[in-house]
Write a protein that holds these residues in place. Structure first.
Motif, mmCIF file in Angstrom:
data_model
loop_
_atom_site.group_PDB
_atom_site.id
_atom_site.type_symbol
_atom_site.label_atom_id
_atom_site.label_comp_id
_atom_site.label_asym_id
_atom_site.label_seq_id
_atom_site.Cartn_x
_atom_site.Cartn_y
_atom_site.Cartn_z
ATOM 1 N N LYS A 130 0.840 -1.209 0.000
ATOM 2 C CA LYS A 130 0.000 0.000 0.000
ATOM 3 C C LYS A 130 0.871 1.253 0.000
ATOM 4 C CE LYS A 130 -2.262 0.629 3.815
ATOM 5 N NZ LYS A 130 -3.278 0.593 4.884
ATOM 6 N N ASP A 139 -1.939 4.829 -9.128
ATOM 7 C CA ASP A 139 -3.178 4.084 -8.933
ATOM 8 C C ASP A 139 -3.968 4.639 -7.757
ATOM 9 O OD1 ASP A 139 -2.560 2.327 -11.004
ATOM 10 O OD2 ASP A 139 -1.527 0.933 -9.673
ATOM 11 N N TYR A 142 -6.853 1.196 -3.256
ATOM 12 C CA TYR A 142 -7.717 0.030 -3.449
ATOM 13 C C TYR A 142 -7.586 -1.004 -2.338
ATOM 14 C CZ TYR A 142 -3.540 -2.532 -4.767
ATOM 15 O OH TYR A 142 -2.314 -3.133 -4.739
ATOM 16 N N LYS A 143 -6.695 -0.789 -1.375
ATOM 17 C CA LYS A 143 -6.357 -1.818 -0.390
ATOM 18 C C LYS A 143 -7.336 -1.832 0.785
ATOM 19 C CE LYS A 143 -2.828 -3.909 -0.181
ATOM 20 N NZ LYS A 143 -2.536 -5.288 -0.549
ATOM 21 N N GLU A 152 -14.408 -9.832 -4.516
ATOM 22 C CA GLU A 152 -13.628 -8.663 -4.109
ATOM 23 C C GLU A 152 -12.230 -9.073 -3.644
ATOM 24 O OE1 GLU A 152 -15.626 -6.151 -1.297
ATOM 25 O OE2 GLU A 152 -17.234 -5.669 -2.708
ATOM 26 N N THR A 155 -10.249 -9.891 -6.820
ATOM 27 C CA THR A 155 -9.878 -8.664 -7.539
ATOM 28 C C THR A 155 -8.722 -7.969 -6.847
ATOM 29 O OG1 THR A 155 -12.129 -8.416 -8.381
ATOM 30 C CG2 THR A 155 -10.749 -6.441 -8.374
ATOM 31 N N LEU A 156 -8.757 -7.881 -5.518
ATOM 32 C CA LEU A 156 -7.658 -7.269 -4.776
ATOM 33 C C LEU A 156 -6.366 -8.040 -5.005
ATOM 34 C CD1 LEU A 156 -7.299 -5.412 -1.670
ATOM 35 C CD2 LEU A 156 -6.256 -7.656 -1.528
ATOM 36 N N LYS A 159 -5.072 -7.208 -8.463
ATOM 37 C CA LYS A 159 -4.557 -5.836 -8.481
ATOM 38 C C LYS A 159 -3.207 -5.776 -7.766
ATOM 39 C CE LYS A 159 -4.893 -1.334 -9.002
ATOM 40 N NZ LYS A 159 -4.593 -0.717 -10.282
#
Length: 178
Positions: A130, A139, A142-143, A152, A155-156, A159
């Motif tokens: 992060k 970016d 998103y964390k 979810e 997806t994390l 990413k």
């Protein structure tokens, strides 16, 4: 883009792209079960394999144990977890963004005391993905680990792989210039 692999055919495009560095990230559950493993051959594209079915675990094992050069963030944890809780050896790790950050910025990468109202209240490090994403990428944040669904989480994970590879490529340029 993140592809969640729900059928073996979802992996065909990934296998065609694993000739360069492959970023790897795991997500585990609170009760120490492997939830998924993500793989990114580029900063723009990742594949995440949930760890539910035998074919998925076999695919995870094959990719982790392959000769493809692997890039991780805090790879020591991922290697330990995969070996201890899933019986998978992560082979050919060639780069770790957390360790590269420490080598590039030793004055920033160490532990520092977090001062509370009364006394020092623990240790905090400035080396998480992060944190590194805020330094090396543009970016959006998103964390968030408050997953409303497994999708979810997947997806994390994907990413994280893309961001890890993006950071590693930038750090490699810094190391070459040093």
């Amino acid at each position: 883009a993140v592809t969640v692999c729900t059928t073996p055919s979802d992996l065909s495009d990934l296998h065609a792209r694993t000739n360069n560095w492959l970023a790897v990230d795991i997500e585990n559950t609170e009760d120490k079960r492997l939830a998924c493993v993500g793989f990114a051959p580029s900063p723009e594209r990742a594949w995440v394999i949930p760890a539910h079915e035998d074919w998925q675990l076999n695919a995870i094992r094959a990719l982790c144990e392959s000769a493809a050069p692997k890039v991780l963030q805090n790879g020591q944890y991922d290697r330990y977890f995969l070996r201890r809780f899933a019986g998978i050896e992560l082979r050919n790790q060639v780069f770790d963004t957390m360790l590269a950050w420490h080598a590039l910025n030793p004055e920033l990468a160490g532990k520092k005391t977090q001062v509370g109202l009364r006394k020092a209240s623990g240790r905090r490090t400035a080396k998480s993905l992060k944190f590194l994403a805020s330094i090396y990428t543009r970016d959006a944040f998103y964390k968030d680990y408050n997953f409303a669904s497994e999708d979810e989480r997947y997806t994390l994970c994907g990413k994280d792989c893309c961001v890890t590879l993006d950071i590693a490529l930038k750090q490699m340029k810094q190391l070459e210039a040093a």
